[in-house]
Design an enzyme around this catalytic site. Sequence first.
Site, PDB file in Angstrom:
ATOM      1  N   SER A 182       0.845  -1.197   0.000  1.00 30.65           N
ATOM      2  CA  SER A 182       0.000   0.000   0.000  1.00 30.65           C
ATOM      3  C   SER A 182       0.874   1.239   0.000  1.00 30.65           C
ATOM      4  O   SER A 182       2.013   1.211   0.491  1.00 30.65           O
ATOM      5  CB  SER A 182      -0.885   0.015   1.250  1.00 30.65           C
ATOM      6  OG  SER A 182      -1.588   1.224   1.377  1.00 30.65           O
ATOM      7  N   TYR A 186      -2.219  -0.026  10.645  1.00 30.11           N
ATOM      8  CA  TYR A 186      -2.345  -0.553   9.287  1.00 30.11           C
ATOM      9  C   TYR A 186      -1.099  -0.210   8.473  1.00 30.11           C
ATOM     10  O   TYR A 186      -0.543  -1.070   7.773  1.00 30.11           O
ATOM     11  CB  TYR A 186      -3.595   0.015   8.612  1.00 30.11           C
ATOM     12  CG  TYR A 186      -3.735  -0.376   7.164  1.00 30.11           C
ATOM     13  CD1 TYR A 186      -4.059  -1.684   6.813  1.00 30.11           C
ATOM     14  CD2 TYR A 186      -3.525   0.544   6.138  1.00 30.11           C
ATOM     15  CE1 TYR A 186      -4.180  -2.063   5.485  1.00 30.11           C
ATOM     16  CE2 TYR A 186      -3.645   0.181   4.802  1.00 30.11           C
ATOM     17  CZ  TYR A 186      -3.973  -1.126   4.489  1.00 30.11           C
ATOM     18  OH  TYR A 186      -4.077  -1.488   3.167  1.00 30.11           O
TER      19      TYR A 186
END
Length: 260
Positions: A140, A153
């Site tokens: 990501s 995260y």
Amino acid sequence: MAKRKTIWITGASSGLGWEIALEAGKKGYRTVLLARNTKKLYELQKLIEELGGEAHVYSFDVSKPEMITKVTKKIMTEVGQIDVLINNAGFGVFERVESTNIKNVEEMFAVNVIGLIALTKQILPYLLEQNSGHIINIASQAGKLSTPKSSVYAATKHAVLGFTNGLRLELHDQKIHISAVNPGPIKTAFFERADQEGTYVKNVEKWMLDAQEVAKATIRLIEKPKRELNLPRWMNVGTTLYQLMPGIIERVGGKRFNQK
């Protein structure tokens, strides 16, 4: 006739994993669909077969190492091949650190990091034996630039990038490609859990990526491997600038980072 490549896809029952599997089916690859929700996997299998493809379904919980070992052996016995592993399974919960439930932290690392590493470790002997293959890890942009409420995260995706880069160097002398896909926010069900209040989606919806387009770009990596795929390009420019001058970017973009 060239042997048809077999692609294993974790988290294939929804979102980006679903779209990657469909795109792989359209391209004529043989797919191995891995997720906990086998009902959705069988629906996906039917769609792929209607496209003329071949798909195999396996119940799979990436957070359980003992299941990873057992299912990997079962697939290699029954399907007998792996050419590409797409480590897609993952989730996030967007919360401020002081409000975070430690069980969410443990679960995110179990799925996003430990499970990814455990499955990769299981399939590496097969790839090394055939001296070919490709591992594609869905990371990501958050792994490059963390923002408020995504601290944990982002930490998991930072770990994925660190693992991916180190593994690439370990396999430098082998004919095994290692790629990281670093998308920005994608319009999928991911945010039903990550952003339960809907604040983040509302603020960034106009910039969200289309899952089908990310899937197409990911599948293209199989024929044209490269180190990283960063989407969208403009967001990667921002993360690159952040790595070069983090203090300035934090001062300039501080308010924009608080989108969650």
